[in-house]
Design a protein around this motif. Structure first.
Motif, PDB file in Angstrom:
ATOM      1  N   GLU A  80       0.855  -1.180   0.000  1.00 53.76           N
ATOM      2  CA  GLU A  80       0.000   0.000   0.000  1.00 53.76           C
ATOM      3  C   GLU A  80       0.896   1.236   0.000  1.00 53.76           C
ATOM      4  N   ARG A  81       0.602   2.178  -0.857  1.00 52.44           N
ATOM      5  CA  ARG A  81       1.394   3.410  -0.890  1.00 52.44           C
ATOM      6  C   ARG A  81       1.221   4.192   0.407  1.00 52.44           C
ATOM      7  N   ALA A  82       0.041   4.174   0.962  1.00 54.33           N
ATOM      8  CA  ALA A  82      -0.215   4.847   2.246  1.00 54.33           C
ATOM      9  C   ALA A  82       0.070   3.837   3.356  1.00 54.33           C
ATOM     10  N   GLY A  83       1.198   3.938   3.980  1.00 60.59           N
ATOM     11  CA  GLY A  83       1.528   3.063   5.100  1.00 60.59           C
ATOM     12  C   GLY A  83       2.519   1.962   4.808  1.00 60.59           C
ATOM     13  N   GLY A  84       2.611   1.519   3.559  1.00 60.03           N
ATOM     14  CA  GLY A  84       3.619   0.530   3.191  1.00 60.03           C
ATOM     15  C   GLY A  84       3.320  -0.915   3.532  1.00 60.03           C
ATOM     16  N   ARG A  85       2.099  -1.242   3.969  1.00 59.33           N
ATOM     17  CA  ARG A  85       1.779  -2.631   4.306  1.00 59.33           C
ATOM     18  C   ARG A  85       1.892  -3.509   3.068  1.00 59.33           C
ATOM     19  N   THR A  86       2.531  -4.672   3.202  1.00 54.27           N
ATOM     20  CA  THR A  86       2.633  -5.641   2.114  1.00 54.27           C
ATOM     21  C   THR A  86       1.303  -6.363   1.989  1.00 54.27           C
TER      22      THR A  86
END
Length: 172
Positions: free
Chosen positions: A69-75
């Protein structure tokens, strides 16, 4: 090792797989969620899968990206271009991790991967292979405009549904 291009969509970033992705892959392949793609697997099996993903890029010049996710970086999963030995033809493939389904991520990332295949790589066509029992994945293929063509038999996965994507000109 080739330079793996990064892709971005409105909500997602796609980047090459790296060692830091092992824990996310280990968790995915330990879960029942991986059942449609050769899992569940042990930690060693997940390690080998990560090596396969990286090696596919080296051998074919394309492969699957880690999707965050671009917002937050969660894979959230792994999506991209897949064509190992024994595959009927080049595929646009997706695996979403636990809790990441139902948000349109697979469709969004797969569309970006297919655009890359049709644009930068010049593919004239693409398929997606879907386990007949995986209704959610079949819906993703259909949202991408892919049409069911029938089944192929694979030595490891058995009968797999073939979904043909629209030709590049129809995707513009």
């Amino acid at each position: 090792m080739p330079v793996i291009p990064g892709l971005t969509t409105e909500r997602l970033a796609l980047r090459g797989p790296e060692l830091r992705d092992f824990e996310a892959l280990r968790a995915f392949y330990a879960s029942e969620r991986s059942g449609f793609v050769g899992g569940p697997k042990s930690a060693e099996g997940a390690w080998r899968q990560l090596a396969t993903e990286i090696g596919h890029w080296a051998l074919r010049g394309y492969g699957r990206w880690i999707v965050t996710e671009r917002a937050g970086g969660r894979t959230v999963g792994m999506v991209g271009l897949w064509n190992p030995e024994g595959w009927p033809e080049p595929e646009v493939a997706w695996d979403l991790f636990e809790g990441c389904e139902g948000k349109g991520y697979a469709t969004e990332a797969a569309r970006a991967a297919r655009d890359h295949a049709y644009g930068a790589l010049g593919w004239p066509t693409a398929i997606s292979l879907v386990d007949p029992a995986n209704a959610a994945s079949a819906r993703v293929a259909e949202r991408l405009g892919a049409v069911y063509e029938g089944e192929v038999s694979h030595e490891t996965y058995g009968a797999i549904g073939v979904y043909r994507h629209p030709v590049p000109e129809a995707c513009r």
